[in-house]
Design a protein around this motif. Structure first.
Motif, PDB file in Angstrom:
ATOM      1  N   VAL A   1       0.859  -1.179   0.000  1.00 51.41           N
ATOM      2  CA  VAL A   1       0.000   0.000   0.000  1.00 51.41           C
ATOM      3  C   VAL A   1       0.897   1.231   0.000  1.00 51.41           C
ATOM      4  O   VAL A   1       1.763   1.371   0.869  1.00 51.41           O
ATOM      5  CB  VAL A   1      -0.925   0.007   1.236  1.00 51.41           C
ATOM      6  N   VAL A   2       0.706   2.088  -0.980  1.00 55.69           N
ATOM      7  CA  VAL A   2       1.553   3.274  -1.124  1.00 55.69           C
ATOM      8  C   VAL A   2       0.721   4.537  -0.875  1.00 55.69           C
ATOM      9  O   VAL A   2       0.001   4.994  -1.774  1.00 55.69           O
ATOM     10  CB  VAL A   2       2.166   3.340  -2.535  1.00 55.69           C
ATOM     11  N   PRO A   3       0.793   5.078   0.341  1.00 65.07           N
ATOM     12  CA  PRO A   3       0.096   6.340   0.582  1.00 65.07           C
ATOM     13  C   PRO A   3       0.761   7.452  -0.229  1.00 65.07           C
ATOM     14  O   PRO A   3       1.948   7.732  -0.065  1.00 65.07           O
ATOM     15  CB  PRO A   3       0.270   6.595   2.087  1.00 65.07           C
ATOM     16  N   ALA A   4      -0.030   8.065  -1.105  1.00 69.13           N
ATOM     17  CA  ALA A   4       0.506   9.095  -2.002  1.00 69.13           C
ATOM     18  C   ALA A   4      -0.501  10.228  -2.164  1.00 69.13           C
ATOM     19  O   ALA A   4      -0.470  10.959  -3.151  1.00 69.13           O
ATOM     20  CB  ALA A   4       0.839   8.461  -3.361  1.00 69.13           C
ATOM     21  N   ALA A   5      -1.406  10.343  -1.189  1.00 68.10           N
ATOM     22  CA  ALA A   5      -2.523  11.286  -1.339  1.00 68.10           C
ATOM     23  C   ALA A   5      -2.320  12.588  -0.576  1.00 68.10           C
ATOM     24  O   ALA A   5      -3.238  13.399  -0.484  1.00 68.10           O
ATOM     25  CB  ALA A   5      -3.824  10.612  -0.891  1.00 68.10           C
ATOM     26  N   VAL A  72      -6.638   4.126  -5.615  1.00 65.83           N
ATOM     27  CA  VAL A  72      -7.854   4.544  -4.897  1.00 65.83           C
ATOM     28  C   VAL A  72      -7.626   5.911  -4.266  1.00 65.83           C
ATOM     29  O   VAL A  72      -6.503   6.244  -3.877  1.00 65.83           O
ATOM     30  CB  VAL A  72      -8.263   3.516  -3.808  1.00 65.83           C
ATOM     31  N   PRO A  73      -8.680   6.717  -4.172  1.00 62.35           N
ATOM     32  CA  PRO A  73      -8.528   8.048  -3.576  1.00 62.35           C
ATOM     33  C   PRO A  73      -8.252   7.969  -2.083  1.00 62.35           C
ATOM     34  O   PRO A  73      -8.712   7.046  -1.411  1.00 62.35           O
ATOM     35  CB  PRO A  73      -9.875   8.730  -3.847  1.00 62.35           C
ATOM     36  N   GLY A  74      -7.498   8.939  -1.578  1.00 62.59           N
ATOM     37  CA  GLY A  74      -7.129   8.947  -0.168  1.00 62.59           C
ATOM     38  C   GLY A  74      -8.119   9.714   0.683  1.00 62.59           C
ATOM     39  O   GLY A  74      -9.205  10.072   0.234  1.00 62.59           O
ATOM     40  N   GLY A  75      -7.723   9.946   1.935  1.00 64.81           N
ATOM     41  CA  GLY A  75      -8.559  10.679   2.869  1.00 64.81           C
ATOM     42  C   GLY A  75      -7.861  11.951   3.324  1.00 64.81           C
ATOM     43  O   GLY A  75      -6.810  12.318   2.793  1.00 64.81           O
ATOM     44  N   ALA A  76      -8.438  12.583   4.333  1.00 64.87           N
ATOM     45  CA  ALA A  76      -7.908  13.854   4.818  1.00 64.87           C
ATOM     46  C   ALA A  76      -6.596  13.673   5.579  1.00 64.87           C
ATOM     47  O   ALA A  76      -5.782  14.589   5.646  1.00 64.87           O
ATOM     48  CB  ALA A  76      -8.933  14.538   5.711  1.00 64.87           C
ATOM     49  N   THR A  77      -6.399  12.496   6.154  1.00 67.34           N
ATOM     50  CA  THR A  77      -5.151  12.222   6.882  1.00 67.34           C
ATOM     51  C   THR A  77      -4.470  11.000   6.285  1.00 67.34           C
ATOM     52  O   THR A  77      -5.108  10.202   5.580  1.00 67.34           O
ATOM     53  CB  THR A  77      -5.422  11.921   8.375  1.00 67.34           C
ATOM     54  N   ARG A  78      -3.186  10.842   6.620  1.00 67.28           N
ATOM     55  CA  ARG A  78      -2.465   9.665   6.138  1.00 67.28           C
ATOM     56  C   ARG A  78      -3.156   8.392   6.618  1.00 67.28           C
ATOM     57  O   ARG A  78      -3.282   7.418   5.869  1.00 67.28           O
ATOM     58  CB  ARG A  78      -1.010   9.705   6.627  1.00 67.28           C
ATOM     59  N   ARG A  79      -3.595   8.397   7.868  1.00 67.67           N
ATOM     60  CA  ARG A  79      -4.238   7.198   8.421  1.00 67.67           C
ATOM     61  C   ARG A  79      -5.461   6.799   7.584  1.00 67.67           C
ATOM     62  O   ARG A  79      -5.658   5.634   7.253  1.00 67.67           O
ATOM     63  CB  ARG A  79      -4.643   7.449   9.873  1.00 67.67           C
ATOM     64  N   GLU A  80      -6.269   7.793   7.237  1.00 69.69           N
ATOM     65  CA  GLU A  80      -7.458   7.493   6.422  1.00 69.69           C
ATOM     66  C   GLU A  80      -7.061   7.001   5.040  1.00 69.69           C
ATOM     67  O   GLU A  80      -7.736   6.151   4.456  1.00 69.69           O
ATOM     68  CB  GLU A  80      -8.341   8.736   6.310  1.00 69.69           C
ATOM     69  N   SER A  81      -5.968   7.546   4.518  1.00 67.27           N
ATOM     70  CA  SER A  81      -5.507   7.097   3.199  1.00 67.27           C
ATOM     71  C   SER A  81      -5.055   5.643   3.249  1.00 67.27           C
ATOM     72  O   SER A  81      -5.383   4.846   2.363  1.00 67.27           O
ATOM     73  CB  SER A  81      -4.365   7.992   2.709  1.00 67.27           C
ATOM     74  N   VAL A  82      -4.303   5.293   4.301  1.00 64.39           N
ATOM     75  CA  VAL A  82      -3.846   3.900   4.422  1.00 64.39           C
ATOM     76  C   VAL A  82      -5.059   2.980   4.559  1.00 64.39           C
ATOM     77  O   VAL A  82      -5.127   1.909   3.941  1.00 64.39           O
ATOM     78  CB  VAL A  82      -2.887   3.728   5.619  1.00 64.39           C
ATOM     79  N   HIS A 175      -6.498  -0.316  12.462  1.00 58.30           N
ATOM     80  CA  HIS A 175      -7.127   0.906  11.944  1.00 58.30           C
ATOM     81  C   HIS A 175      -8.555   1.045  12.454  1.00 58.30           C
ATOM     82  O   HIS A 175      -9.014   2.139  12.753  1.00 58.30           O
ATOM     83  CB  HIS A 175      -7.094   0.907  10.406  1.00 58.30           C
ATOM     84  N   ARG A 176      -9.256  -0.099  12.582  1.00 56.50           N
ATOM     85  CA  ARG A 176     -10.653  -0.077  13.044  1.00 56.50           C
ATOM     86  C   ARG A 176     -10.713   0.389  14.486  1.00 56.50           C
ATOM     87  O   ARG A 176     -11.593   1.141  14.875  1.00 56.50           O
ATOM     88  CB  ARG A 176     -11.230  -1.484  12.898  1.00 56.50           C
ATOM     89  N   GLU A 177      -9.758  -0.054  15.315  1.00 55.63           N
ATOM     90  CA  GLU A 177      -9.858   0.199  16.751  1.00 55.63           C
ATOM     91  C   GLU A 177      -9.149   1.474  17.201  1.00 55.63           C
ATOM     92  O   GLU A 177      -9.232   1.844  18.364  1.00 55.63           O
ATOM     93  CB  GLU A 177      -9.334  -1.025  17.528  1.00 55.63           C
ATOM     94  N   TRP A 178      -8.439   2.137  16.291  1.00 55.10           N
ATOM     95  CA  TRP A 178      -7.790   3.399  16.650  1.00 55.10           C
ATOM     96  C   TRP A 178      -8.875   4.429  16.966  1.00 55.10           C
ATOM     97  O   TRP A 178      -9.796   4.619  16.160  1.00 55.10           O
ATOM     98  CB  TRP A 178      -6.917   3.880  15.491  1.00 55.10           C
ATOM     99  N   PRO A 179      -8.780   5.097  18.121  1.00 55.59           N
ATOM    100  CA  PRO A 179      -9.865   5.970  18.562  1.00 55.59           C
ATOM    101  C   PRO A 179     -10.270   7.019  17.513  1.00 55.59           C
ATOM    102  O   PRO A 179     -11.398   7.006  17.043  1.00 55.59           O
ATOM    103  CB  PRO A 179      -9.315   6.639  19.827  1.00 55.59           C
ATOM    104  N   SER A 180      -9.368   7.926  17.174  1.00 51.64           N
ATOM    105  CA  SER A 180      -9.648   8.894  16.114  1.00 51.64           C
ATOM    106  C   SER A 180      -8.431   9.783  15.957  1.00 51.64           C
ATOM    107  O   SER A 180      -7.505   9.735  16.766  1.00 51.64           O
ATOM    108  CB  SER A 180     -10.872   9.751  16.427  1.00 51.64           C
ATOM    109  N   GLY A 181      -8.443  10.593  14.950  1.00 50.17           N
ATOM    110  CA  GLY A 181      -7.307  11.490  14.709  1.00 50.17           C
ATOM    111  C   GLY A 181      -6.224  10.792  13.925  1.00 50.17           C
ATOM    112  O   GLY A 181      -6.257   9.571  13.743  1.00 50.17           O
ATOM    113  N   ASP A 182      -5.263  11.557  13.447  1.00 48.22           N
ATOM    114  CA  ASP A 182      -4.188  10.988  12.656  1.00 48.22           C
ATOM    115  C   ASP A 182      -3.209  10.267  13.582  1.00 48.22           C
ATOM    116  O   ASP A 182      -3.231  10.448  14.797  1.00 48.22           O
ATOM    117  CB  ASP A 182      -3.470  12.085  11.856  1.00 48.22           C
ATOM    118  N   ALA A 183      -2.371   9.429  12.999  1.00 52.81           N
ATOM    119  CA  ALA A 183      -1.331   8.735  13.755  1.00 52.81           C
ATOM    120  C   ALA A 183      -0.042   8.918  12.984  1.00 52.81           C
ATOM    121  O   ALA A 183      -0.055   8.989  11.764  1.00 52.81           O
ATOM    122  CB  ALA A 183      -1.683   7.259  13.877  1.00 52.81           C
ATOM    123  N   GLY A 184       1.075   8.981  13.691  1.00 55.64           N
ATOM    124  CA  GLY A 184       2.356   9.193  13.030  1.00 55.64           C
ATOM    125  C   GLY A 184       2.663   8.121  12.004  1.00 55.64           C
ATOM    126  O   GLY A 184       3.125   8.404  10.907  1.00 55.64           O
TER     127      GLY A 184
END
Ligand code: CTP
Ligand code: MG
Length: 234
Positions: A1-5, A72-82, A175-184
């Protein structure tokens, strides 16, 4: 998986950072080529704006185009993109499969093929997730504003890079259980589950392209022959 968004705000190039020019090729091409050359990666999902991604991928050689099974299109944060990338992997492999997935930032174009193999091989060998990292060459200070509050012991510090890997099902759960917000990074999500995360040796060349200076450094390295897996210059 290549986050590029990502938008690449700190680089300040006209388009998304992942498609910025590095010695005649888009940034994203380097990681894909290294993954292909590693022999450890069967297929790739690129998470990016579809327009620039299709244009960049159309310029790749046939082998790399075959490697990329989906964009595939990404999200607002890297985490959402992954997360979007993982969903595409799941769709491609079906409900029952549980392949090892490597996540590698398009913004780290100089990761050598051996790194992909090293991380993939280490997944499952005593650790649920694996990342590559390097020791900090500099002394690391904890600061408050411009005042030093502590000097951190270097022997317990590592600078995290990508690729990072784990079984698909574990990354999905993390990813499902991460509370919310971006992660490093993705390893952090697995750490939050209490699972073991192992570090293997990264390399100083695997720095992340953040600013224009980073791109200039990478350009010099590529032009001096530092990325032999890319083949002759484009
Ligand atoms: N990324 C992503 N989706 C986002 C944000 C980041 O896929 N919403 C990707 C980037 O494309 C990059 C990697 O995550 O390959 C690491 O992120 P970073 O270096 O921060 O890139 P950008 O977010 O693009 O840069 P900036 O923070 O300067 O805007
Ligand atoms: Mg960013």
């Amino acid at each position: 998986v290549v986050p590029a968004a990502g938008r690449g705000e700190r680089l300040g190039a006209p388009g998304p950072k992942a498609f910025a020019d590095l010695a005649g090729r888009p940034l994203v091409a380097y990681g894909l080529a290294a993954a292909a050359a590693s022999g450890a990666v069967e297929a790739a999902v690129v998470v990016a704006d579809l327009g620039p991604a299709e244009a960049a991928l159309a310029r790749l050689g046939a082998d790399l185009r075959r490697l990329v099974r989906a964009v595939v299109p990404g999200g607002a944060t890297r985490r959402e993109s992954v997360r979007a990338g993982l969903a595409a992997v799941r769709q491609a492999v079906g409900a029952a499969a549980d392949p090892v997935v490597l996540v590698h930032d398009a913004a780290r174009p100089l990761a050598p093929p051996a790194l992909f193999a090293r991380v993939a091989e280490a997944v499952g060998a005593g650790a649920a997730a694996v990342l590559c990292a390097r020791p900090s060459p500099d002394t690391v200070k904890q600061i408050a504003g411009d005042l030093v509050t502590a000097t951190l012991p270097r022997d317990v510090l590592a600078l995290a890079q990508t690729p990072q890997g784990a079984r698909l099902s574990l990354l999905e759960r993390a990813h499902r259980e991460w509370p919310s917000g971006d992660a490093g990074d993705d390893a952090l999500l697995v750490e939050a589950l209490g699972e073991t995360v192992r570090v293997v040796a990264g390399t100083p060349f695997n720095f992340k392209i953040t600013s224009a200076e980073d791109l200039a450094l990478a350009e010099a390295w590529v032009r001096s022959g530092g990325t032999p897996w890319m083949g002759p210059p484009a």
